[in-house]
Design a protein around this motif. Structure first.
Motif, PDB file in Angstrom:
ATOM      1  N   UNK A   1       2.792   5.999  -0.586  1.00 52.25           N
ATOM      2  CA  UNK A   1       1.635   6.820  -0.224  1.00 52.25           C
ATOM      3  C   UNK A   1       0.520   6.015   0.446  1.00 52.25           C
ATOM      4  N   UNK A   2      -0.372   6.765   1.066  1.00 55.28           N
ATOM      5  CA  UNK A   2      -1.582   6.138   1.605  1.00 55.28           C
ATOM      6  C   UNK A   2      -2.429   5.670   0.431  1.00 55.28           C
ATOM      7  N   UNK A   3      -3.430   4.855   0.757  1.00 49.25           N
ATOM      8  CA  UNK A   3      -4.327   4.358  -0.289  1.00 49.25           C
ATOM      9  C   UNK A   3      -5.752   4.831  -0.014  1.00 49.25           C
ATOM     10  N   UNK A   4      -6.456   5.062  -1.103  1.00 44.25           N
ATOM     11  CA  UNK A   4      -7.872   5.420  -0.990  1.00 44.25           C
ATOM     12  C   UNK A   4      -8.648   4.148  -0.661  1.00 44.25           C
ATOM     13  N   UNK A   5      -9.897   4.288  -0.245  1.00 47.39           N
ATOM     14  CA  UNK A   5     -10.709   3.074  -0.007  1.00 47.39           C
ATOM     15  C   UNK A   5     -10.789   2.179  -1.244  1.00 47.39           C
ATOM     16  N   UNK A   6     -10.646   2.790  -2.432  1.00 45.47           N
ATOM     17  CA  UNK A   6     -10.682   2.019  -3.672  1.00 45.47           C
ATOM     18  C   UNK A   6      -9.322   1.459  -4.061  1.00 45.47           C
ATOM     19  N   UNK A   7      -8.283   1.700  -3.237  1.00 45.79           N
ATOM     20  CA  UNK A   7      -6.961   1.148  -3.490  1.00 45.79           C
ATOM     21  C   UNK A   7      -6.031   2.033  -4.299  1.00 45.79           C
ATOM     22  N   UNK A   8      -6.465   3.236  -4.654  1.00 46.06           N
ATOM     23  CA  UNK A   8      -5.611   4.146  -5.417  1.00 46.06           C
ATOM     24  C   UNK A   8      -4.573   4.794  -4.508  1.00 46.06           C
ATOM     25  N   UNK A   9      -3.370   4.953  -5.044  1.00 42.76           N
ATOM     26  CA  UNK A   9      -2.330   5.644  -4.298  1.00 42.76           C
ATOM     27  C   UNK A   9      -2.700   7.124  -4.204  1.00 42.76           C
ATOM     28  N   UNK A  10      -2.587   7.675  -3.001  1.00 44.49           N
ATOM     29  CA  UNK A  10      -2.880   9.089  -2.785  1.00 44.49           C
ATOM     30  C   UNK A  10      -1.656   9.742  -2.154  1.00 44.49           C
TER      31      UNK A  10
END
Length: 160
Positions: free
Chosen positions: A39-48
């Protein structure tokens, strides 16, 4: 899901796993195996994960419940990704037919074993060796215990 115009949209792994009724570890394992796209990552590095990830996870679990291995599921997913609206030979129908045959063979063997065990119980066989030569025993001991060469020799001697 994020709502900022510049942010990446998607769902974090907890809600995706819950919606698909799998554990988070399962989701991550499928991702490592390549069954689920990274998955893509949020600016905070979380998988989205995209919403489609729930569908893919459910499809994987459904295929496993039908007896497909994860390698077979990976092949089927790959076929689906490359068909572009065209019929692909060896797709799900063909694989399901092959899997059905693969599953039916041991079922037939197990049914034979079940029938033989039931016949043994019905015949009252209590002692494997004592019943080996009894006519009523459903286990074909004579075919098992007499070596073919000795059976031939006995038959020749008996015909003299």
């Amino acid at each position: 899901m994020t709502s900022d115009a510049g942010a990446v949209a998607g769902f974090r792994r907890g809600p995706v796993a819950a919606a698909a009724e799998v554990k988070i570890e399962t989701l991550r394992y499928y991702e490592r195996r390549g069954l689920l796209a990274e998955p893509d990552r949020s600016p905070g590095g979380h998988r989205l994960y995209p919403a489609e990830a729930v569908t893919v996870l459910r499809v994987i679990k459904a295929a496993q419940q039908r007896g497909f291995t994860l390698d077979e599921v990976a092949d089927l997913l790959e076929l689906g990704r490359h068909r572009h609206g065209k019929r692909v030979d060896g797709g799900l129908q063909q694989r399901a037919r092959e899997k059905l045959i693969e599953v039916e063979n041991p079922i037939t063997d197990l049914e034979t074993i079940r029938d033989n065990l039931a016949a043994t119980i019905d015949a009252g066989c209590d002692d494997l060796l004592a019943r080996a030569s009894a006519e009523c025993c459903p286990i074909p001991f004579t075919a098992i215990t007499i070596h073919p060469a000795s059976a031939a020799a006995t038959a020749v001697e008996g015909s003299r």
